[in-house]
Design a protein around this motif. Structure first.
Motif: not given
Length: 374
Positions: A293-318
């Protein structure tokens, strides 16, 4: 009496008709959809790539004999620890008949020459002692005699080497005793006593008697896809997961990335190597398959949601956020950061108090859960 039965029959028919109408009405009535909601939360997000490969010793040394012959004795088995110059096998030489015959002829000629030179030297010495000949003639006879003795010794040594692989003068230095060239563990002994072996020469590598490696100096060898190789660099920390050792995880440091890729199954793969950091008393067998497992990028204590809740419209996400009216949602544009494949960072558009629309759920199950909570 008939009137009573008629009235009763009419009542039953009306009841059946009314029940049917009510059933069809309730059946046709649409049940409102119910969706679960999830709140954004604070977490660590690690974006990483996985490389598959195996853990092997950095150096595996094949011990090859310097003479051809038959294995007379083997002193090691796989798993033994050996030190440098330790004897691991003894070889019985089977001399080549042509070379043996030439060596015996050379020895016989050397004996004849030595005997003749001795007779001449003894005669010349007597004449020199009587001062009949000069010192130069005496010296010439002595040099000839000394040379014949050296040739006789060389012929004897040559015959001993062909027969036994060792000379009388150097009885401790012999090619028939195969010694380890490094310290380490014996990984494999592919031959047995009685097997014929070939010496290492310019035409072939010879027969390997055993393989020795330092099991405390291990590396991970794996492959990374071309889409990921540009994101890694030497010096990165790696976490190894070895399939045969489920409980422990091993650290490693990336130290090599191949400058040229190879095509495998239609994809370009680049070889990587990482130095495995072993703790005290840790032991890894050679050839274990592992995932890095090679760590490419890491951020601590950030606001997140499950990726499955995200929806896309053209180049935008909502996402869809619940309004003040329960189970009523509105579209809200958001900006995202890094993702680990499960959770995704939200940089703008949401707070921890928002309720994000999730998957559709069965209303009956919702009511049952509410009853259990009550």
């Amino acid at each position: 009496m008939r009137k009573i039965f008629k009235i009763l029959g009419i009542v039953i028919l009306v009841g059946i008709f009314g029940g049917t109408i009510y059933f069809l009405y309730t059946k046709s009535k649409k049940v409102p959809d119910v969706y679960e909601t999830k709140n954004p939360f604070v977490s660590n997000v690690i974006r990483k790539t996985v490389a598959t490969g195996s853990v092997v010793p950095r150096k595996e040394i094949e011990i090859v004999p310097q003479v051809s012959g038959i294995i007379d004795e083997l002193y090691v088995v796989a798993g033994d620890f050996v030190k440098k110059d330790q004897v691991i096998a003894k070889i019985k030489i089977i001399p080549d008949m042509v070379n043996l015959n030439n060596a015996e002829n050379r020895l016989n000629r050397a004996k004849l020459s030595a005997d003749d030179a001795k007779v001449d030297f003894d005669r010349q010495q007597k004449l020199y002692d009587q001062k009949v000949i000069s010192f130069e003639e005496y010296k010439k006879a002595k040099v000839t005699y000394d040379s014949s003795k050296e040739e006789l010794s060389a012929a004897e040594n040559n015959l001993d080497l062909i027969k036994n692989g060792v000379t009388k003068k150097a009885s401790t230095a012999t090619n028939t005793l195969v010694r380890s060239t490094v310290n380490g563990m014996v990984l494999d002994v592919p031959i047995k006593e009685g097997n014929s072996v070939i010496q290492s020469n310019t035409f072939n590598n010879g027969t390997a008697i055993c393989t020795v490696a330092d099991m405390q100096d291990m590396i991970f060898k794996g492959k990374v896809d071309e889409t990921e190789v540009g994101k890694i660099k030497e010096g990165m920390n790696i976490e190894l997961e070895i399939g045969a050792i489920e409980k422990d995880k091993f650290g490693a440091i990336l130290e090599y990335i191949a400058p040229k890729g190879k095509e495998e199954n239609g994809a370009i793969q680049f070889e990587i190597k990482a130095n495995v950091v072993l703790k005290e008393n840790q032991f890894i067998r050679a050839g274990y398959s592992a995932n890095a497992n090679i760590v490419l990028e890491k951020k601590d204590s950030v606001l997140v949601i499950p990726e499955g809740l995200l929806k896309f419209e053209k180049d935008s996400s909502f996402v869809e956020v619940e309004t003040a009216i329960p189970q009523t949602f509105e579209k809200r544009m958001v900006k995202t950061g890094i993702s680990d494949g499960i959770n995704i960072e939200i940089t703008e558009g949401l707070t921890k108090a928002d309720k994000v629309k999730g998957e559709k759920v069965d209303p009956k199950k919702v009511k049952e859960e509410e009853k259990k909570k009550a």
